[in-house]
Motif scaffolding. Sequence first.
Motif, short mmCIF file in Angstrom:
data_model
loop_
_atom_site.label_atom_id
_atom_site.label_comp_id
_atom_site.label_asym_id
_atom_site.label_seq_id
_atom_site.Cartn_x
_atom_site.Cartn_y
_atom_site.Cartn_z
N ILE A 1 -23.51 7.91 -3.68
CA ILE A 1 -23.78 9.09 -3.05
C ILE A 1 -24.81 8.94 -2.04
N GLY A 2 -24.88 9.33 -0.96
CA GLY A 2 -25.95 9.36 0.05
C GLY A 2 -26.16 8.25 0.82
N SER A 3 -25.45 6.88 0.61
CA SER A 3 -25.82 5.69 0.83
C SER A 3 -25.40 5.39 2.29
N GLY A 4 -24.25 6.11 2.95
CA GLY A 4 -23.73 5.97 3.96
C GLY A 4 -22.82 4.74 4.01
N VAL A 5 -22.22 4.51 2.70
CA VAL A 5 -21.22 3.63 2.09
C VAL A 5 -20.14 4.33 2.09
N THR A 6 -18.70 4.27 2.42
CA THR A 6 -17.53 4.80 2.15
C THR A 6 -16.48 3.93 1.42
N ILE A 7 -15.79 4.42 0.28
CA ILE A 7 -15.10 3.44 -0.51
C ILE A 7 -13.60 4.24 -0.50
N ASN A 8 -12.69 3.47 0.05
CA ASN A 8 -11.51 3.95 -0.08
C ASN A 8 -10.25 3.18 -0.64
N VAL A 9 -8.96 3.46 -0.87
CA VAL A 9 -8.02 2.54 -1.09
C VAL A 9 -6.79 2.98 -0.37
N VAL A 10 -6.21 1.75 0.14
CA VAL A 10 -4.94 2.05 0.82
C VAL A 10 -4.04 1.31 -0.05
N ALA A 11 -2.83 2.13 -0.20
CA ALA A 11 -1.89 1.63 -1.19
C ALA A 11 -0.32 1.29 -0.55
N PRO A 12 0.06 0.44 -0.26
CA PRO A 12 1.14 0.07 0.60
C PRO A 12 2.45 0.12 -0.42
N GLY A 13 3.37 0.58 0.17
CA GLY A 13 4.69 0.52 -0.53
C GLY A 13 5.37 -0.98 -0.01
N ARG A 14 6.48 -1.25 0.14
CA ARG A 14 7.06 -2.47 0.13
C ARG A 14 6.87 -3.22 1.39
N VAL A 15 6.27 -4.09 1.61
CA VAL A 15 6.09 -4.62 2.67
C VAL A 15 6.56 -6.06 3.05
N LEU A 16 7.24 -6.44 4.27
CA LEU A 16 7.77 -7.71 4.19
C LEU A 16 6.92 -8.72 4.73
N THR A 17 6.43 -9.39 3.38
CA THR A 17 5.58 -10.50 3.69
C THR A 17 6.16 -11.74 2.96
N GLU A 18 5.57 -12.85 2.63
CA GLU A 18 6.27 -13.84 1.76
C GLU A 18 6.29 -13.51 0.32
N MET A 19 5.40 -12.89 -0.20
CA MET A 19 5.53 -12.12 -1.59
C MET A 19 6.70 -11.44 -1.82
N ALA A 20 7.05 -10.64 -0.85
CA ALA A 20 8.04 -9.74 -1.01
C ALA A 20 9.60 -10.26 -0.70
N GLY A 21 9.61 -11.32 -0.21
CA GLY A 21 10.71 -12.23 0.14
C GLY A 21 11.54 -11.64 1.40
N SER A 22 12.61 -12.12 1.25
CA SER A 22 13.61 -11.85 2.64
C SER A 22 13.97 -10.16 2.78
N ALA A 23 14.22 -9.56 3.80
CA ALA A 23 14.66 -8.25 4.04
C ALA A 23 15.94 -7.89 3.30
N ASP A 24 16.80 -8.95 3.33
CA ASP A 24 18.03 -8.70 2.90
C ASP A 24 18.21 -9.13 1.18
N SER A 25 17.39 -9.43 0.80
CA SER A 25 17.52 -9.46 -0.88
C SER A 25 18.01 -8.46 -1.43
N PRO A 26 18.43 -8.37 -2.63
CA PRO A 26 18.98 -7.42 -3.45
C PRO A 26 17.86 -6.36 -3.64
N VAL A 27 16.63 -7.03 -3.95
CA VAL A 27 15.54 -6.10 -4.33
C VAL A 27 15.10 -5.29 -3.21
N ASN A 28 14.94 -5.97 -2.14
CA ASN A 28 14.50 -5.13 -0.83
C ASN A 28 15.61 -4.22 -0.38
N THR A 29 17.00 -4.59 -0.42
CA THR A 29 17.85 -3.75 0.02
C THR A 29 18.05 -2.56 -0.85
N ALA A 30 17.69 -2.57 -2.21
CA ALA A 30 17.66 -1.37 -3.07
C ALA A 30 16.59 -0.62 -2.66
#
Length: 258
Positions: A183-212
Amino acid sequence: MGGLSQRIAVVSGGSSGIGLAVVTQLLVAGYKVAFFGQHSEHVDAALTALHRQFDPNDILGRRADISVLNDVQAFFAEVEQLWRKPDILICNAGISPKTPEGAPTPFASMDLEEWHGVLAVNLTGAMLCCQAVIPSMTSSRFGRIILVGSIAGRTLPKVAGAAYVASKAGLSGLCRSLVASSIGSGVTINVVAPGRVLTEMAGSADSPVNTAILERVPVGRLGTPDDIAHAITFLASSEAGFINGAILDVNGGEFAPL
């Protein structure tokens, strides 16, 4: 943003996926950016690509294990030695173990090694990075910390394991605690919460999981690393100075806490 006013940003897990998109967007916006990743080959490939597009003097990339205190301390010491202490911290590094079939480890069979390993990277690693920057941010009366959470930490998880969910939910608690203590420090802290994002971790766009998952996303597509990076870059800016302690859901409407 050149000269003495040029901001210094650090991105954990910045050598691929969302993290590399964040590094790129911050460089476009005029920051000096230091990043680290766990795999040397990913860091080297990222540096090669970034050096083609940006001034190498504005970029620092290193291999470091965010779950190892000495690695984290050495990295931040190098940033300070090269430039100065950072103004911006994006805690993006994360792991999400899967079975050979691509499913999360069933809770009943998850061992302590996996549990502790995921929390060490996703939650404790973020804590170590925050400890490294908050004192100097407070002294300079300016700081931006963005923790990269997940839709899995916001609602009933569909494809994530228990350790991952717990770690990402824990980042929200860490955010609240840091806001209360800054408080009063000039520092802000926030969270960004992504949904499903097409990265190596998520796998291919047409996988059964990503299609669902796609069937549950009102905007009609899955996310891209740039979608998340643009949100993070805004929260890192001076224009976001009145946003503090927020969770920004970037998921195409799959989870909408209205």
